[in-house]
Every structure is written in structure tokens, then in C-alpha cells.
Design an enzyme around this catalytic site. Structure first.
Site, PDB file in Angstrom:
ATOM      1  N   ARG A 195      11.729  -5.849   4.843  1.00 10.19           N
ATOM      2  CA  ARG A 195      11.439  -4.438   4.541  1.00 10.19           C
ATOM      3  C   ARG A 195      12.378  -3.502   5.314  1.00 10.19           C
ATOM      4  NH1 ARG A 195       5.441  -1.959   5.170  1.00 10.19           N
ATOM      5  NH2 ARG A 195       5.714  -2.335   7.405  1.00 10.19           N
ATOM      6  N   LYS A 198       0.829  -1.217   0.000  1.00 11.91           N
ATOM      7  CA  LYS A 198       0.000   0.000   0.000  1.00 11.91           C
ATOM      8  C   LYS A 198       0.861   1.263   0.000  1.00 11.91           C
ATOM      9  CE  LYS A 198      -2.304  -0.876   3.844  1.00 11.91           C
ATOM     10  NZ  LYS A 198      -1.719  -2.164   4.271  1.00 11.91           N
ATOM     11  N   ARG A 234      -0.274  -8.926  13.461  1.00 11.56           N
ATOM     12  CA  ARG A 234      -0.907  -7.929  12.581  1.00 11.56           C
ATOM     13  C   ARG A 234      -1.767  -8.608  11.522  1.00 11.56           C
ATOM     14  NH1 ARG A 234       4.284  -5.108  10.632  1.00 11.56           N
ATOM     15  NH2 ARG A 234       2.957  -3.715   9.431  1.00 11.56           N
ATOM     16  N   ARG A 251      -9.544   0.872   9.027  1.00 10.73           N
ATOM     17  CA  ARG A 251      -9.079  -0.471   9.394  1.00 10.73           C
ATOM     18  C   ARG A 251     -10.103  -1.227  10.217  1.00 10.73           C
ATOM     19  NH1 ARG A 251      -3.157   0.726   9.052  1.00 10.73           N
ATOM     20  NH2 ARG A 251      -1.997  -1.212   9.178  1.00 10.73           N
ATOM     21  N   ARG A 254      11.374  -1.392  10.834  1.00 11.68           N
ATOM     22  CA  ARG A 254      10.333  -1.044  11.797  1.00 11.68           C
ATOM     23  C   ARG A 254      10.255  -2.091  12.903  1.00 11.68           C
ATOM     24  NH1 ARG A 254       5.028   0.550   8.351  1.00 11.68           N
ATOM     25  NH2 ARG A 254       4.117  -0.672  10.051  1.00 11.68           N
TER      26      ARG A 254
END
Ligand code: AMP
Length: 223
Positions: free
Chosen positions: A127, A13, A171, A88, A160
Site C-alpha cells: 500500500r 475501508k 494490528r 474498534r 505508512r
């Protein structure tokens, strides 16, 4: 044009929002970025959000609804925006619907990026983000790199805290239970564009643009 980029964490996203934001000259509104900034600045809300984010859970709806109400009222959002990471929950979607009505926004769509959990875990654990320009990379793209390929900042890559495998699994569970139902809300309103998020970044962008061209008039696409 008003876009909602929807999908599981790590589906792409943020990457697509940055590209589309440049292409259509509309701001990229990432609620995750807003919360991380608040947490960095040490505001009471930011500190509360930090603990929740690090655990992979959702920040309460009341806080998120208020953040979005304030942000969408900003001048820069007047001609369109790309929402990344909001709504969300169904409560957030209902509240956003009311806000859209109040702001006279009807030319909006939800772009849903799809990918399977194994691919997501693979992507998120690899990531890395440049803390200087915010560009997102996969480890393989920056192996042995000292400077960011985009802004040239030195030693600026970070991972992160919520991208550890354990938190990623949480998550993904939260996505299944609380966020996925949001999609039905837009399906019923005929506002849904489904995209295969497993393709290359370029192919995903192209597929999104084809979907947008079918959904919006040229005038709506470019204000
Ligand atoms: P993201 O950068 O979109 O992956 O978001 C990182 C974290 O910020 C999420 O795991 C949540 O803890 C929090 N967050 C971001 N957006 C929302 C939202 N709309 N509602 C609740 N929590 C959110």
C-alpha cells in the site's frame, strides 16, 4: 444515511469510504486520518497517538470517544457520514450507540468487509498513499510513476510506518481480539451488511450499494 465501514486493517475501508462519500455526498470520517493529522501537527494527543499507532496498538477509548463526539457534532455531519475505523472496541460501540440516540440517528448500518489475513498482509505491504490527495494505491498501479495519477503531485507516494509486516501482524491480532467482537453488537441490532472484500474495488462498491439499497429507503440513501 449513516454508515460504519467495518473490517480488518487493509480490507479496503478507506478506498470504499472515499468512493461512497462522493457518491452519496456525505463526509468520510477516518479516525486513523484524524490521528495522523494530529500527530503531524505535533499536538500532545497526536504525539501520544503516534507512538501507539506505530506499534500497531489501539489509542485509548477515552481519547477516541471524545474525537468522535466532537467530529460528529460538526455541521458537515448533519445529514450523514461514513465512519472508517470507528468503533474498534465494544466500549466505543456502546458509546457510539448512546451518541446516536442523543443525535436522533436511527437510519444507520454497519458494512462489514471480509478478507483473509494473507491477502491483507499482501495488500498492506504494497500500500502506498499520495500525501497530496490521499488516494490509496497498490505498488503495481504506480510502478515507475513519478506523478500521482489522480492529482499529478510529484514524488508524493509514501508508505505508512505501521504497514511493515511485523506491525501488520500485531494490528491483525488486535483486530481479532478487540475489534471483531464489535460486529456482534450490530448483528444483534439487525444493522449488519456482510461484503466479500476480496473482489475488485468496483465489484465491492457495487455489492455495498446493493446492500444499502436493501437496507435504506431512497430518501434515506440521498438524505
Ligand atoms: P487506520 O488508519 O484506520 O488503519 O488506523 C491507524 C491506527 O490509528 C490504528 O492502528 C490505531 O492505532 C489508531 N486508531 C484509528 N482508529 C482508532 C480507534 N477507533 N480506536 C483506537 N485506535 C484507533
Amino acid at each position: 444515511m449513516y454508515l460504519i465501514l467495518f473490517g480488518a486493517p487493509g480490507v479496503g475501508k478507506g478506498t470504499q469510504a472515499k468512493i461512497l462519500s462522493q457518491k452519496f455526498s456525505i463526509p468520510h470520517i477516518s479516525t486513523g486520518d484524524i490521528l495522523r493529522e494530529a500527530s503531524k501537527n505535533g499536538t500532545p494527543m497526536g504525539l501520544e497517538a503516534k507512538k501507539i499507532m506505530n506499534a500497531g496498538q489501539l489509542v485509548p477509548d477515552e481519547i477516541m470517544v471524545e474525537i468522535i463526539r466532537e467530529t460528529l457534532a460538526e455541521e458537515r455531519c448533519k445529514n450523514g457520514f461514513i465512519l472508517d475505523g470507528y468503533p474498534r472496541t465494544t466500549a466505543q460501540a456502546e458509546s457510539l450507540n448512546r451518541l446516536f440516540k442523543k443525535l436522533n440517528i436511527s437510519d444507520y448500518a454497519l458494512v462489514c468487509l471480509n478478507a483473509n489475513d494473507d491477502e491483507i498482509v499482501k495488500r498492506l505491504t504494497a500500500r502506498r498513499t499520495c500525501k497530496s490527495c490521499g488516494t490509496i494505491f497498490s505498488l503495481s498501479e504506480i510502478e515507475n510513476a513519478v506523478n500521482c495519477p489522480v492529482c499529478k503531485a510529484e514524488n508524493s507516494f509514501y508508505q505508512r510506518k505501521d504497514d511493515s509486516e511485523e506491525v501488520i501482524r500485531t494490528r491483525l491480532e488486535v483486530f481479532q481480539s478487540s475489534t471483531k467482537p464489535v460486529k456482534n453488537f450490530y448483528k444483534n441490532e439487525n444493522k449488519l451488511i456482510e461484503i466479500n472484500g476480496l473482489n475488485s474495488i468496483e465489484d465491492v462498491t457495487n455489492e455495498i450499494i446493493i446492500g444499502l439499497e436493501k437496507t435504506f429507503s431512497k430518501k434515506e440513501l440521498f438524505h
